[in-house]
Enzyme design. Structure first.
Site, mmCIF file in Angstrom:
data_model
loop_
_atom_site.group_PDB
_atom_site.id
_atom_site.type_symbol
_atom_site.label_atom_id
_atom_site.label_comp_id
_atom_site.label_asym_id
_atom_site.label_seq_id
_atom_site.Cartn_x
_atom_site.Cartn_y
_atom_site.Cartn_z
ATOM 1 N N GLU A 226 0.870 -1.165 0.000
ATOM 2 C CA GLU A 226 0.000 0.000 0.000
ATOM 3 C C GLU A 226 0.915 1.224 0.000
ATOM 4 O O GLU A 226 1.800 1.327 0.864
ATOM 5 C CB GLU A 226 -0.892 -0.003 1.251
ATOM 6 C CG GLU A 226 -1.878 1.123 1.233
ATOM 7 C CD GLU A 226 -2.775 1.192 2.472
ATOM 8 O OE1 GLU A 226 -3.360 2.246 2.680
ATOM 9 O OE2 GLU A 226 -2.863 0.194 3.217
ATOM 10 N N ARG B 272 5.220 -12.910 9.598
ATOM 11 C CA ARG B 272 5.915 -11.677 9.240
ATOM 12 C C ARG B 272 7.236 -11.591 9.982
ATOM 13 O O ARG B 272 7.444 -12.265 10.998
ATOM 14 C CB ARG B 272 5.030 -10.464 9.511
ATOM 15 C CG ARG B 272 4.769 -10.216 10.992
ATOM 16 C CD ARG B 272 3.659 -9.198 11.223
ATOM 17 N NE ARG B 272 3.922 -7.902 10.642
ATOM 18 C CZ ARG B 272 3.159 -7.357 9.674
ATOM 19 N NH1 ARG B 272 2.132 -7.992 9.192
ATOM 20 N NH2 ARG B 272 3.448 -6.166 9.213
ATOM 21 N N LYS C 164 4.318 0.474 9.681
ATOM 22 C CA LYS C 164 4.391 1.716 8.912
ATOM 23 C C LYS C 164 3.821 2.887 9.698
ATOM 24 O O LYS C 164 4.302 4.004 9.591
ATOM 25 C CB LYS C 164 3.655 1.547 7.585
ATOM 26 C CG LYS C 164 4.532 0.865 6.540
ATOM 27 C CD LYS C 164 3.970 1.031 5.147
ATOM 28 C CE LYS C 164 2.807 0.079 4.937
ATOM 29 N NZ LYS C 164 2.403 -0.023 3.536
HETATM 30 P P1 ATP Z 1 -0.182 -1.728 6.815
HETATM 31 O O1 ATP Z 1 -0.230 -1.863 8.285
HETATM 32 O O2 ATP Z 1 -0.117 -0.326 6.330
HETATM 33 O O3 ATP Z 1 -1.113 -2.619 6.034
HETATM 34 P P2 ATP Z 1 1.828 -3.510 5.946
HETATM 35 O O4 ATP Z 1 3.121 -3.617 6.678
HETATM 36 O O5 ATP Z 1 0.906 -4.649 5.892
HETATM 37 O O6 ATP Z 1 1.234 -2.221 6.515
HETATM 38 P P3 ATP Z 1 1.670 -3.372 3.097
HETATM 39 O O7 ATP Z 1 2.086 -2.259 2.231
HETATM 40 O O8 ATP Z 1 0.250 -3.758 3.112
HETATM 41 O O9 ATP Z 1 2.160 -2.999 4.520
HETATM 42 O O10 ATP Z 1 2.577 -4.627 2.822
HETATM 43 C C1 ATP Z 1 2.907 -5.118 1.566
HETATM 44 C C2 ATP Z 1 3.280 -6.566 1.682
HETATM 45 O O11 ATP Z 1 4.396 -6.726 2.549
HETATM 46 C C3 ATP Z 1 2.148 -7.382 2.253
HETATM 47 O O12 ATP Z 1 2.007 -8.559 1.500
HETATM 48 C C4 ATP Z 1 2.593 -7.667 3.652
HETATM 49 O O13 ATP Z 1 2.083 -8.888 4.115
HETATM 50 C C5 ATP Z 1 4.113 -7.698 3.529
HETATM 51 N N1 ATP Z 1 4.735 -7.330 4.800
HETATM 52 C C6 ATP Z 1 4.541 -6.212 5.507
HETATM 53 N N2 ATP Z 1 5.242 -6.240 6.660
HETATM 54 C C7 ATP Z 1 5.909 -7.412 6.681
HETATM 55 C C8 ATP Z 1 6.812 -8.041 7.606
HETATM 56 N N3 ATP Z 1 7.160 -7.463 8.756
HETATM 57 N N4 ATP Z 1 7.304 -9.257 7.289
HETATM 58 C C9 ATP Z 1 6.958 -9.847 6.130
HETATM 59 N N5 ATP Z 1 6.124 -9.320 5.229
HETATM 60 C C10 ATP Z 1 5.590 -8.122 5.487
#
Ligand code: ATP
Ligand code: MG
Length: 562
Positions: free
Chosen positions: A36, A262, A272
């Site tokens: 996002e 994650r 974020k």
């Molecule tokens: P938000 O809380 O804004 O949704 P998010 O960390 O999920 O934040 P996204 O931009 O939705 O951010 O994430 C993009 C991709 O990265 C998603 O598929 C998410 O699952 C993955 N991702 C985000 N944080 C992690 C993490 N700490 N470890 C592994 N994958 C992650």
């Protein structure tokens, strides 16, 4: 995937291989990385990037870069650009496969009309508060909204008027009609669309109706013909909804959602929302602050893409959440830099060492290897003269037995130069050492003795007359606590910020060649760690060095102890 050799197996690869065997997706592997654009990417995202792009690479498939831009309020073009730069820098190429969920808004709307027509979605006019109350709890079932039985005709009319902008934010939502008594709260008539009179970074003011994540995500995956939709564990309970939506709609593809744990890292926040707070409240200099766990911050700090990919491979993918030791990351960084970073000498906390028997006004250029780990790195010449700088803590007046550095009467090696023996110490009125005096043995040129005489200590040094002066920044963890989210009652994660996480040394002496280092260049300062020329604060011939990581390797040591 490892740089050389076979990729490490994991449960996702096992699923894919079984699918390929059974012909489930005609042997095709199509993944996507769906950020996002509401912040910069961080090391957690790197795990997801390496996984999704890595799977595509190793099975001859494809990986899409999809901006999941369904929420207009928090998204900006700056983030889109930074995300592209970061994915590219990590070493992955999405070619022409760049997509935006917002490009599907019209299609998603049409699908919603299908759901309404089939009696599978309805417009609800309860307030957000009421919807929450009606939803029930983990132990109590929800109850039906009084608007649940609106006819498809009535719903279609309301939905088109929602799109036309006739209603205020919050006046209505579109909900799936599933089951208010489902044990899975996500299935209790989840919202699919909400009204938001907001400008979108790509669609402008064309829409005032925006799809919810759960609705948009599965359909975006299906529209792009993704085979394996990999996401983090918190979406496990959303999978039934993911499948339900695709099952109701006339779309052929049905990607499989697979969840993995994650990345959590000690001493680090990877949310974020929290990273944005650090930036907005100026606890750091910005998204690219070298202490930030963002890819952009890590790039500026000097970490390499190869080290990040190696780290992501070593931590693997699992089904259970855990916290990875930051020292494992530092270990990967050292492994990579040890092979690639040229060695030079820099004195961070200088004190003068005068070589009494070296003639005044003379100099000698000595041969120094650039990197003992890299046969191709070659050699350079370094100047030696009567006055040198050494580190203040490499000398002790009353040295204990095990102190192998310089002390009165003791002999040590000056790296690439000579053996020297300390003869005297000079102090100022306050007792602070201003000068150390020594003699050198001309027969030990290069730092070796023919007579079998051994010295235990080897010091780095810089010739005073030839020294360049640079700024160096030493970093500590941004957070003082291993788990920054562990806070006292009434406080938030900011209370765990280390108030002393950067130390700037404005007068560090370096051998002359170091002044030529260009932005982004990485060097090892012997005995002091790996450093990188800052890309934002350096000026020509006035580099500012960020310490990437010290040399001490507590991770490898801890592993040996186990
Ligand atoms: P938000 O809380 O804004 O949704 P998010 O960390 O999920 O934040 P996204 O931009 O939705 O951010 O994430 C993009 C991709 O990265 C998603 O598929 C998410 O699952 C993955 N991702 C985000 N944080 C992690 C993490 N700490 N470890 C592994 N994958 C992650
Ligand atoms: Mg997300």
């Amino acid at each position: 995937m490892t740089e050389e050799g076979a990729p490490t197996s994991n449960f996702i690869r096992t699923i894919i291989e079984a699918d390929n065997e059974s012909g489930k997706h005609d042997g095709r592997v199509a993944t996507r990385f769906p950020p996002e654009p509401n912040g910069y990417l961080h090391i957690g995202h790197a795990k997801s990037i390496c996984l999704n792009f890595g799977l595509a690479l190793s099975y001859g498939g494809s990986c899409n870069l999809r901006f999941d831009d369904t929420n207009p309020s928090k998204e900006e073009m700056e983030y889109v650009d930074s995300i592209k730069e970061d994915v590219r820098w990590l070493g992955f190429d999405w070619g022409k496969r760049e997509y935006f969920a917002s490009d599907y808004f019209e299609k998603l709307y049409e699908f919603a009309v299908v759901l309404i027509s089939k009696g599978l979605a309805y417009v609800d006019s309860l307030s957000a508060e009421e919807i929450r109350e009606y939803r029930g709890t983990l132990t109590a079932p929800g109850k039906n909204s009084p608007h649940r039985d609106r006819t498809p005709e009535e719903n279609l009319d309301l939905f088109s008027r929602m799109r036309a902008g006739e209603f205020e934010d919050g006046a209505h939502v579109l909900r799936a009609k599933i089951d208010m008594a489902s044990p899975n709260i996500n299935m209790r008539d989840p919202a699919l669309y909400r009204i938001k009179h907001e400008h979108h970074h790509r669609t402008g003011d064309a829409w005032c109706l925006y799809p919810m994540y759960d609705y948009a995500h599965c359909l975006s995956d299906a529209i792009e013909d993704i085979t394996h939709s990999i996401c983090t564990l918190e979406f496990e309970d959303h999978r039934p909804l993911y499948d339900w939506i695709l099952d109701q709609l006339p779309i052929e593809a049905h990607p499989q959602q697979i969840e993995f744990a994650r990345l959590n890292l000690s001493y680090t926040v990877l949310s974020k929302r929290k990273l944005l707070k650090l930036v907005e409240e100026k606890h750091v200099s910005g998204w690219t602050d070298p202490r930030m766990p963002t890819i952009a911050g890590m790039r500026r700090r000097g970490y390499t893409p190869a080290a990040i990919r190696d780290f992501c491979d070593r931590i693997g993918v699992a089904k259970a959440d855990s916290v990875v030791d930051l020292e494992l990351f530092n270990f990967c960084v050292r492994e990579d830099l040890n092979k690639t970073a040229p060695r030079v000498m820099a004195v961070l906390d200088p004190v003068k060492l005068v070589v009494e028997n070296f003639p005044e006004g003379e100099e000698e250029w000595l041969k120094a290897e650039n990197n003992p780990e890299d046969a191709e790195a070659g050699e350079r010449q370094i100047p030696f003269s009567r006055e040198l700088y050494i580190e203040r803590d490499d000398f002790l007046e009353d040295a204990p037995k095990k102190f192998f550095r310089l002390a009165p009467g003791k002999e040590v090696r000056l790296k690439h130069a000579y053996y020297v023996t300390c003869t005297d110490v000079i102090k100022d009125a306050q007792g602070v050492i201003t000068e150390i005096r020594c003699t050198y043995d001309p027969a030990t040129k290069g730092g070796w003795s023919d007579d079998g005489r051994k010295v235990k200590g080897t010091l780095h040094w810089v010739s005073v007359k030839h020294a360049g002066e640079v700024t160096v920044r030493l970093y500590d963890h941004l957070f003082a606590k291993e788990n920054p989210d562990e806070v006292e009652e009434g406080k938030d994660f900011l209370s765990n910020l280390d108030t002393d996480s950067v130390k700037t040394l404005s007068s560090v002496f370096v051998e002359p060649s170091v002044l030529e280092a260009t932005a982004g260049q990485r060097l090892q300062f012997l005995r002091k760690g790996y450093f990188c020329v800052d890309t934002e604060d350096s000026e020509p011939a006035k580099p500012v060095f960020n310490r990437i990581v010290p040399l001490r390797d507590s991770w490898a040591k801890a592993q040996k102890r186990k």
